[in-house]
Design a protein around this motif. Sequence first.
Motif, short mmCIF file in Angstrom:
data_model
loop_
_atom_site.label_atom_id
_atom_site.label_comp_id
_atom_site.label_asym_id
_atom_site.label_seq_id
_atom_site.Cartn_x
_atom_site.Cartn_y
_atom_site.Cartn_z
N ALA A 1 0.83 -1.21 0.00
CA ALA A 1 0.00 0.00 0.00
C ALA A 1 0.87 1.26 0.00
N LEU A 2 1.99 1.21 0.73
CA LEU A 2 2.90 2.35 0.76
C LEU A 2 3.45 2.63 -0.64
N LEU A 3 3.72 1.57 -1.41
CA LEU A 3 4.24 1.76 -2.76
C LEU A 3 3.18 2.31 -3.71
N HIS A 4 1.93 2.28 -3.30
CA HIS A 4 0.86 2.88 -4.10
C HIS A 4 0.57 4.33 -3.67
N PHE A 5 1.41 4.87 -2.84
CA PHE A 5 1.35 6.24 -2.38
C PHE A 5 1.66 7.13 -3.60
N SER A 6 0.83 8.11 -3.88
CA SER A 6 0.90 8.85 -5.15
C SER A 6 2.28 9.44 -5.50
N PRO A 7 3.06 9.98 -4.56
CA PRO A 7 4.39 10.45 -4.96
C PRO A 7 5.29 9.32 -5.46
N PHE A 8 5.15 8.12 -4.89
CA PHE A 8 5.94 6.99 -5.35
C PHE A 8 5.47 6.51 -6.72
N LEU A 9 4.16 6.54 -6.96
CA LEU A 9 3.64 6.18 -8.28
C LEU A 9 4.15 7.15 -9.34
N TRP A 10 4.15 8.45 -9.00
CA TRP A 10 4.68 9.44 -9.92
C TRP A 10 6.15 9.18 -10.20
N LEU A 11 6.93 8.91 -9.15
CA LEU A 11 8.35 8.66 -9.31
C LEU A 11 8.58 7.44 -10.19
N GLY A 12 7.76 6.41 -10.03
CA GLY A 12 7.86 5.23 -10.89
C GLY A 12 7.56 5.56 -12.33
N ARG A 13 6.57 6.43 -12.54
CA ARG A 13 6.19 6.81 -13.90
C ARG A 13 7.32 7.55 -14.61
N VAL A 14 7.99 8.44 -13.92
CA VAL A 14 9.04 9.26 -14.55
C VAL A 14 10.43 8.68 -14.34
N SER A 15 10.56 7.49 -13.78
CA SER A 15 11.87 6.96 -13.39
C SER A 15 12.83 6.79 -14.56
N TYR A 16 12.36 6.34 -15.71
CA TYR A 16 13.26 6.18 -16.85
C TYR A 16 13.77 7.54 -17.32
N SER A 17 12.87 8.51 -17.41
CA SER A 17 13.30 9.86 -17.80
C SER A 17 14.27 10.42 -16.77
N LEU A 18 14.01 10.18 -15.49
CA LEU A 18 14.91 10.65 -14.43
C LEU A 18 16.28 9.99 -14.56
N TYR A 19 16.29 8.70 -14.85
CA TYR A 19 17.53 7.96 -15.04
C TYR A 19 18.35 8.59 -16.17
N LEU A 20 17.67 8.94 -17.26
CA LEU A 20 18.38 9.50 -18.42
C LEU A 20 18.88 10.92 -18.18
N ALA B 1 20.10 20.36 -7.66
CA ALA B 1 20.22 19.30 -8.66
C ALA B 1 19.03 18.35 -8.61
N VAL B 2 18.58 17.99 -7.42
CA VAL B 2 17.43 17.09 -7.28
C VAL B 2 16.17 17.76 -7.81
N ALA B 3 15.94 19.01 -7.42
CA ALA B 3 14.74 19.72 -7.87
C ALA B 3 14.72 19.87 -9.39
N VAL B 4 15.83 20.27 -9.96
CA VAL B 4 15.90 20.44 -11.42
C VAL B 4 15.75 19.09 -12.11
N SER B 5 16.36 18.04 -11.57
CA SER B 5 16.25 16.70 -12.16
C SER B 5 14.82 16.20 -12.16
N LEU B 6 14.10 16.39 -11.05
CA LEU B 6 12.71 15.94 -10.98
C LEU B 6 11.82 16.71 -11.95
N CYS B 7 12.01 18.01 -12.04
CA CYS B 7 11.23 18.82 -12.99
C CYS B 7 11.55 18.43 -14.43
N ALA B 8 12.82 18.25 -14.73
CA ALA B 8 13.22 17.87 -16.08
C ALA B 8 12.71 16.48 -16.44
N ALA B 9 12.69 15.56 -15.46
CA ALA B 9 12.18 14.22 -15.71
C ALA B 9 10.69 14.26 -16.04
N GLU B 10 9.93 15.09 -15.33
CA GLU B 10 8.50 15.22 -15.63
C GLU B 10 8.30 15.78 -17.03
#
Length: 143
Positions: free
Chosen positions: A56-75, A100-109
């Motif tokens: 259930a914790l992994l279905h927490f919306s910020p984690f779902l978002w992070l999973g969705r953008v994870s490949y873009s974040l990786y790149l 760096a984290v803030a810019v990376s997350l925005c750029a990944a989205e």
Amino acid sequence: IALASHVGKLPRLDPTRSALWIAGAIAMLCLPSDLMRGAGSALMIAVALRSERLSALLHFSPFLWLGRVSYSLYLIHDPILSVTFAEIKTPHHWLEVGIAVAVSLCAAEAMYRWVEAPSIWLGRRLSGYSGHAAASHNPKAAT
């Protein structure tokens, strides 16, 4: 902000699974060996799969978002980290990391919305894939 808005919705974890989850996280994040990092990741996944609360914790919306953008974040994260640490000099290293984290997350989205999702949608359309999931990656739905 997103995390703070969901604090009351987070499930409580039993002590044993919490300890295993934390041990896996420490191994994954702190140990120098890739083998130990992999073992820590596997431990975290195994605990999550066996626990309804952690699942259930992994279905927490910020984690779902992070999973969705994870490949873009990786790149995108490595070039952003390189530029940030080369160009921004502050007396506090944590500030550079935060930028760096803030810019990376925005750029990944942005990369997910304008590159990855349209590419997935186009690939599915060209391949003739007609599954329900194809509609969820429609570039017009991502905006």
